[in-house]
Design a protein around this motif. Sequence first.
Motif, mmCIF file in Angstrom:
data_model
loop_
_atom_site.group_PDB
_atom_site.id
_atom_site.type_symbol
_atom_site.label_atom_id
_atom_site.label_comp_id
_atom_site.label_asym_id
_atom_site.label_seq_id
_atom_site.Cartn_x
_atom_site.Cartn_y
_atom_site.Cartn_z
ATOM 1 N N PRO A 298 39.185 31.969 38.417
ATOM 2 C CA PRO A 298 39.611 31.646 39.609
ATOM 3 C C PRO A 298 38.522 32.031 40.720
ATOM 4 O O PRO A 298 37.811 32.804 40.672
ATOM 5 N N GLU A 299 38.099 31.148 41.678
ATOM 6 C CA GLU A 299 37.139 31.339 42.865
ATOM 7 C C GLU A 299 37.563 32.428 43.506
ATOM 8 O O GLU A 299 36.782 33.576 43.652
ATOM 9 N N SER A 300 38.719 32.550 43.933
ATOM 10 C CA SER A 300 38.994 33.526 45.212
ATOM 11 C C SER A 300 39.770 34.699 44.511
ATOM 12 O O SER A 300 40.326 34.599 43.545
ATOM 13 N N PRO A 301 39.420 35.867 44.937
ATOM 14 C CA PRO A 301 40.171 37.044 44.631
ATOM 15 C C PRO A 301 41.500 36.997 44.949
ATOM 16 O O PRO A 301 42.054 36.339 45.784
ATOM 17 N N GLN A 302 42.250 37.892 44.023
ATOM 18 C CA GLN A 302 43.830 37.899 44.469
ATOM 19 C C GLN A 302 44.289 39.502 44.726
ATOM 20 O O GLN A 302 43.603 40.117 44.327
ATOM 21 N N GLY B 173 34.145 37.678 44.162
ATOM 22 C CA GLY B 173 33.833 39.071 43.953
ATOM 23 C C GLY B 173 32.885 39.247 43.212
ATOM 24 O O GLY B 173 31.724 39.876 43.544
ATOM 25 N N LEU C 168 51.824 47.683 41.555
ATOM 26 C CA LEU C 168 51.380 48.642 40.280
ATOM 27 C C LEU C 168 51.706 49.855 40.708
ATOM 28 O O LEU C 168 52.018 50.591 39.510
ATOM 29 N N LEU D 244 39.154 39.311 36.037
ATOM 30 C CA LEU D 244 38.675 38.052 36.413
ATOM 31 C C LEU D 244 39.446 37.285 37.484
ATOM 32 O O LEU D 244 39.152 36.849 38.627
ATOM 33 N N GLN D 245 40.628 37.866 37.758
ATOM 34 C CA GLN D 245 41.784 37.207 38.772
ATOM 35 C C GLN D 245 41.672 38.035 39.984
ATOM 36 O O GLN D 245 41.729 37.659 41.129
ATOM 37 N N ILE D 246 41.381 39.341 39.963
ATOM 38 C CA ILE D 246 41.824 40.237 41.005
ATOM 39 C C ILE D 246 40.364 40.069 41.808
ATOM 40 O O ILE D 246 40.191 40.232 43.105
ATOM 41 N N ILE D 247 39.196 40.414 41.053
ATOM 42 C CA ILE D 247 37.830 40.378 41.532
ATOM 43 C C ILE D 247 37.368 38.755 41.970
ATOM 44 O O ILE D 247 37.029 38.487 42.904
ATOM 45 N N GLY D 248 37.821 37.806 40.830
ATOM 46 C CA GLY D 248 37.614 36.596 41.121
ATOM 47 C C GLY D 248 35.971 36.338 41.174
ATOM 48 O O GLY D 248 35.170 37.000 41.235
ATOM 49 N N LEU D 249 35.685 34.782 41.091
ATOM 50 C CA LEU D 249 34.280 34.428 40.837
ATOM 51 C C LEU D 249 33.442 34.769 42.199
ATOM 52 O O LEU D 249 32.363 35.443 42.166
ATOM 53 N N ILE E 95 39.733 40.892 48.107
ATOM 54 C CA ILE E 95 38.299 41.196 48.156
ATOM 55 C C ILE E 95 37.663 40.003 48.704
ATOM 56 O O ILE E 95 37.785 38.792 48.280
ATOM 57 N N HIS F 123 41.337 40.339 32.025
ATOM 58 C CA HIS F 123 42.049 39.135 32.773
ATOM 59 C C HIS F 123 42.338 39.503 34.137
ATOM 60 O O HIS F 123 42.251 39.046 35.002
ATOM 61 N N ALA F 124 42.780 40.870 34.314
ATOM 62 C CA ALA F 124 42.862 41.334 35.597
ATOM 63 C C ALA F 124 41.645 41.572 36.508
ATOM 64 O O ALA F 124 41.827 40.775 37.659
ATOM 65 N N LEU G 117 34.980 44.982 48.544
ATOM 66 C CA LEU G 117 34.650 44.932 47.314
ATOM 67 C C LEU G 117 34.280 46.620 47.054
ATOM 68 O O LEU G 117 34.815 46.964 45.862
ATOM 69 N N PHE H 73 42.293 49.768 40.255
ATOM 70 C CA PHE H 73 43.479 49.087 39.535
ATOM 71 C C PHE H 73 43.526 49.125 38.025
ATOM 72 O O PHE H 73 44.463 48.900 37.902
ATOM 73 N N TYR I 74 48.951 39.731 41.610
ATOM 74 C CA TYR I 74 48.626 39.708 40.287
ATOM 75 C C TYR I 74 49.485 40.579 39.655
ATOM 76 O O TYR I 74 50.111 39.978 38.414
#
Lengths: 549, 549
Positions: A69-73, B403, A30, B396-401, A10, B393-394, A16, B109, A78
């Motif tokens: 985390p700042e950046s999306p993953q 996102g 997944l 927070l990590q996949i979208i991130g701050l 994202i 958790h997912a 998004l 996801f 993940y």
Amino acid sequence: MNVSSQRKAIASPESLQRIFTVPEDSHSTLNIIEQKLSEDLAGFLGDNIVAKETSLASIETNFKAFQIPESPQFVSDYTDSMMANLVAHSVHTSAPTFIGHMTSALPYFVLPLTKLMAGLNQNLVKIETSKAFTPLERQVLGMMHHLIYNLDERFYQSKMHCSAHSLGAFCSGGTVANMTALWAARNQLLGPEGDFKGITQEGIVAALRYYQYDDLAILTSERGHYSLSKAADLLGIGRQNIISIQTDENNKVNVDIMHQKAEKLKAQNIKVMAIVGVAGTTETGNIDPLKELSQLAQEIGCHFHVDAAWGGASLLSKKYRHLLAGIELADSVTIDAHKQMYVPMGAGMVLFKDPSFSQSITHHAEYILRKGSKDLGRQTLEGSRPGMAMLVHACLQIIGLNGYEILINNSIEKAHFFAASIKIHPDFELISEPELCILTYRYVPHKVQLTLSEAIKQNNTKKIREINTLLDSLTKFIQKHQREHGKSFVSRTRISPVKYQRKPTVVFRTVLANPLTSEDILSQILEEQVEIAKLDSVHLPKLLSLINE
Amino acid sequence: MNVSSQRKAIASPESLQRIFTVPEDSHSTLNIIEQKLSEDLAGFLGDNIVAKETSLASIETNFKAFQIPESPQFVSDYTDSMMANLVAHSVHTSAPTFIGHMTSALPYFVLPLTKLMAGLNQNLVKIETSKAFTPLERQVLGMMHHLIYNLDERFYQSKMHCSAHSLGAFCSGGTVANMTALWAARNQLLGPEGDFKGITQEGIVAALRYYQYDDLAILTSERGHYSLSKAADLLGIGRQNIISIQTDENNKVNVDIMHQKAEKLKAQNIKVMAIVGVAGTTETGNIDPLKELSQLAQEIGCHFHVDAAWGGASLLSKKYRHLLAGIELADSVTIDAHKQMYVPMGAGMVLFKDPSFSQSITHHAEYILRKGSKDLGRQTLEGSRPGMAMLVHACLQIIGLNGYEILINNSIEKAHFFAASIKIHPDFELISEPELCILTYRYVPHKVQLTLSEAIKQNNTKKIREINTLLDSLTKFIQKHQREHGKSFVSRTRISPVKYQRKPTVVFRTVLANPLTSEDILSQILEEQVEIAKLDSVHLPKLLSLINE
């Protein structure tokens, strides 16, 4: 998994939006995981109860970041990391060798249905966000009500979908179900009258003042679930006002003692607001004498609740439902579908004999839950809730009474088989006979059993205590090591057998609800325990030396 | 779907075992549905908010059986019937035109992850049935704690995974989160001291006697969520002891009035146990002056809770988190991940500033939750719980701050756009300005607006009331018809605008959190409302005739 150029992360408003619409590339981690799950649910985690035994401290190192985390993953990255750090270190609760807790294997069809449920994302608090899920949930409650109370067709036709009534409440689990029942019982007892607006409005202090009671109490078995004292705390009654009554040698509450206690409380001007019968104690699976409890409740004029979170599903068996005789006399009953009804975690229910019972906890709000509406949220402890009732509905239809008959009977009969195996094995002692599919036992080398019997005959309390203390440590040792070996899991608890002067005794506890647990597996579990016992270089030698004294 | 010979029903113990292991034939209805869901989540139900508009009474006829069926049913047959009777009549909460409630579209996801979660079937009550899910949940709570309180690294390193502490509690939703916070606040206030064993043990009556208070009260805004009075009822405090304080013209609680009320209560020897600030009211999305509330709480020595079930996620936006300034002063905060964090239903959280706060509600049980363990169930209101934390958790990590920044900002800015559209449209009246992404408005034909303004100027109360009564009916008419048309959905509620002498006024309410809701869609929704209004042959003509009087 190799990093494909098709992976999406994202980075922009457009990407998004995409995560809300476009599916991941079908070769992603997944998708592969999902497919594996669909193909072989039981085999997904392998044969062990934990895919990889690691200390909690070491697992925690993977979960120590405290900043979002700042950046999306990437979804695939993940998922890869969660497979390694989470799934590999989760507990294989559906393994046939996992016989320590009430979590069992699940029928395969509940997984895609769970995904459908999450995708529909209905909110059962109100019809505007759930529509047909509301009648569906009411039907599930109606069916469970009928299973318990077996009232006539006219009753269900006029009450099941009626806005003024509710046959029960759906909730996240047995704890909230018990709380809901006791909350409604308390509010009904101390309802509005004359100038008094009722406990709902004015609170306990004003209520007791008005009704001129010095305090409230709840009577239950010493084997009652800890959620009952949690409920007493929450409801402002206080944990010490949950009065735990002694059980007999079969872990069933002693109704005579309860009767005496009720009289004492009356003399102290403490009002018993409810008697709670246990239908399947968590530790031993035994069922209280429900008819007698109901009589007592009637005599002292209080609510009669049955906590059948575990055992309630046994009503689905024509062969064994007689074990719960008297449950139909209860004013309210807790049943968890995520226990012996094979529904995933999060499906509790409380059923009310009188469909107007829950009026004492009815509430309204301006934007929803308007008076006269059929919104389910008017009478639940929780607010927004998922459509878990769908999964119970599916199991009831797809498994059916005939299917549950087989499942429940198999579990109970497997427990009888296991009890018999323990009894004939020279080195094990059965502590509690299974009534449903739970039993407790411990490892006691044959010679130690003989010495212990002798000590009991001689009433040699010191010796009994000495041996039992060492056995407690040995049981802990075996249980811990067996869990850590990762092949099988039995739980442990402490109960107070009459045989050992009600001294708390550490025991293995097994719950035999998994249809995939075979008799062979049970024999292997005993053999594994024998082998592990030999590794105990502290307590076992001490025990053996005691014999020779 | 044609009846395939490969279909399986449950007829024998063997076939029963099979449903716990073998997957359905891959061409089954369930598999096809699952695939469709994966391919196009948003398109699964079509464009309408209900796939098929049918009356509830008619839907109920499909859910009227009250007996659990005897015979098992084929999975495909069951799925077919549920597609027709349930899914077709569920609410398309993820539709871009569904802007009436807090349920939105979900990132794709989360669906396969939900299936994985159900398959793993962990029970978060204890480590023995959840293992790595326990540190994962603690991490999620840690991250949310950090988002609110922003304490230093040392704090999180020493507390996040510590058995003696908890940074919060996970629960099924905001209602249970609010209850948990108020429960702990009540127990902390009336804790053990001297001979008194604490409210936990002895209950409210003994506690108030010991501490010599005549009663307890909780101060909050008149816009506080109904779960607060439900909590007051449950906790034995009584609904009337939730003191609702008037809000200003922006729906923010008036702290001066609250202050005065606190002094009055003190004079009556009623102890204020908590002040609850609202950060995103359910009806209008406005945020209370949290700093001032915190000061007041400190002054009167009570707990300060913030119900940010809806608005808390706005902290994820650097641009707008200032709107919640002061939340870091709260002793506890409720945030629902299933609202603006785009997680499916069932993910509530309460965060505790002081990690030892929850000790006042800690409980133990023999077979689990032993003292010193890290079992999460020691400090939660619920017992058995699913691993929903994984989905948070997912996200927070996949979208991130980064996102979430986009998502939250888009929502708020979309609400500002919609507010502007309403204001410039001649036939609509904006009732509450959006602060977050919620706003309220109503349809008022331009000429009626002029007459109403005139009446306000002249202080003609009778006329104002006459017009507003008709407008209330018109608003209801439009909202109901729009919902029934099935193309779009706005909700309706009643609020009490200062402008209309705080008389309850029926309004449309929109929640603009769905990233797929475009500006075009919003314009179409207004146009649809204009068209529907014309169909009102009762109230609209009366309104128009009033103008000419």
